[in-house]
Design an enzyme around this catalytic site. Structure first.
Site, short mmCIF file in Angstrom:
data_model
loop_
_atom_site.label_atom_id
_atom_site.label_comp_id
_atom_site.label_asym_id
_atom_site.label_seq_id
_atom_site.Cartn_x
_atom_site.Cartn_y
_atom_site.Cartn_z
N HIS A 63 31.00 44.75 19.13
CA HIS A 63 30.08 45.84 18.84
C HIS A 63 28.61 45.45 18.86
O HIS A 63 27.76 46.27 19.17
CB HIS A 63 30.42 46.42 17.46
CG HIS A 63 29.52 47.53 17.04
ND1 HIS A 63 29.47 48.74 17.71
CD2 HIS A 63 28.60 47.62 16.03
CE1 HIS A 63 28.59 49.53 17.12
NE2 HIS A 63 28.04 48.88 16.11
N ASP A 86 24.01 51.22 18.58
CA ASP A 86 24.72 51.78 17.43
C ASP A 86 24.02 53.10 17.06
O ASP A 86 23.82 53.96 17.91
CB ASP A 86 24.75 50.75 16.31
CG ASP A 86 25.55 51.17 15.09
OD1 ASP A 86 26.79 51.08 15.14
OD2 ASP A 86 24.93 51.60 14.10
#
Length: 308
Positions: free
Chosen positions: A287, A99
């Site tokens: 994610h 991320d």
């Protein structure tokens, strides 16, 4: 089990978790996370002969949270990695980021290749420097309600996410976003994109949620949100590296269900990272890559590390 301590790094006090001996591997978390998001990587990498260190990055968890928004630029964040390598008594590291940690890893490899044996990005690929300020481009592409634009408003997302941290983590980590890449409107907030999960996914336990909540008691969410508030400033500061390539060996891992794919494609990776060793797209993965699929991520990391 990882051991914990504090180090003086680049003018701040940084909390780190570390385990193992051998070549240094730095694990850089994203938002809203902490060192704990790498809990499944410590044991396998340490057992394979590596020194594994995961900090709470600037503004997160047990690390200092500077008050000035301008103290969270990409130059500060890369400076933290450079300072951490030195504070650990090392001369180089493999830098792995997920991320927001991925842009920090890519930029560390870009700006200080002398310190980086290899670089790995999870979820977020290296991307070319935009032709114009990024927030303007995001507004044109996704509208005023795109979440990164919502995060620009001082105090607003901070208060929303901090109102009930446990609910925040259960929603953000426990469920995929509903209905695209932006909130319906800034008034409804960021969390309205995420349905309240009745049951957490198999990879996330209530104890995991408790751990994140506990680590956010000190600093809340403002430090991490300040990273977003420097997006355009980062674009200005990185002008000297426009067109430069990332020379250390690289690897990229993402999930085919990751919403980041919708606005940060990996098409330019082979051009930007000419020594790209491998790319892994994990089927059915969202994610939270290294938390959702630790076995595949650890296997890919160990294969990459053994080839350096």
């Amino acid at each position: 089990m990882p051991q914990h301590r504090e180090l003086s790094v680049n003018g701040i006090t940084m909390h780190v978790a570390e385990q193992g001996r051998g070549p240094l591997v730095l694990l850089l978390h994203g938002f809203p996370e902490s060192w704990y998001s790498w809990r499944h990587q410590f044991g396998p990498l340490a057992e394979a002969g590596y020194r594994v260190v995961a900090p709470d990055q600037r503004g997160y968890g047990g690390t200092d949270r500077p008050e000035d928004v301008d103290a969270y630029t990409i130059l500060h964040l890369v400076g933290d990695v450079v300072g951490l390598i030195a504070a650990l008594g090392e001369r180089e590291a493999v830098v792995v980021g997920h991320d927001w940690g991925a842009p920090v890893a890519w930029h560390t490899a870009l700006m200080r290749p002398d310190l980086v044996r290899g670089v790995v990005g999870l979820s977020v690929p290296a991307v070319p420097r935009a032709s114009r300020p990024p927030l303007r481009l995001l507004r044109e592409q996704f509208g005023d309600d795109f979440y990164q634009l919502y995060f620009q408003r001082p105090g607003v997302a901070d208060a929303e996410l901090g109102r009930d941290p446990r609910a925040t983590f259960r929603r953000v980590l426990g469920r995929a976003p509903d209905g695209g890449t932006a909130p319906d409107s800034p008034a409804t907030g960021f969390l309205d994109r995420f349905a309240e999960p009745r049951v957490l996914p198999p990879w996330l336990t209530e104890a995991d949620v408790d751990a994140f909540v506990d680590q956010y008691r000190r600093n809340g969410f403002t430090g991490g949100l300040n990273w977003y508030r420097n997006i355009d400033r980062n674009w200005e500061l990185t002008a000297p590296w426009d067109g430069a390539v990332i020379t250390p060996p690289g690897m990229f891992i993402d999930g085919d269900q990751d919403v980041v794919r919708g606005f940060m494609p990996a098409d330019a990776l082979p051009r930007l990272v000419p020594n790209l060793r491998s790319v892994h797209h994990l089927a059915g993965c969202g994610h939270w890559t290294q938390q959702e699929r630790p076995r595949e991520v650890n296997g890919a990391l160990l294969e990459f590390l053994s080839g350096l």
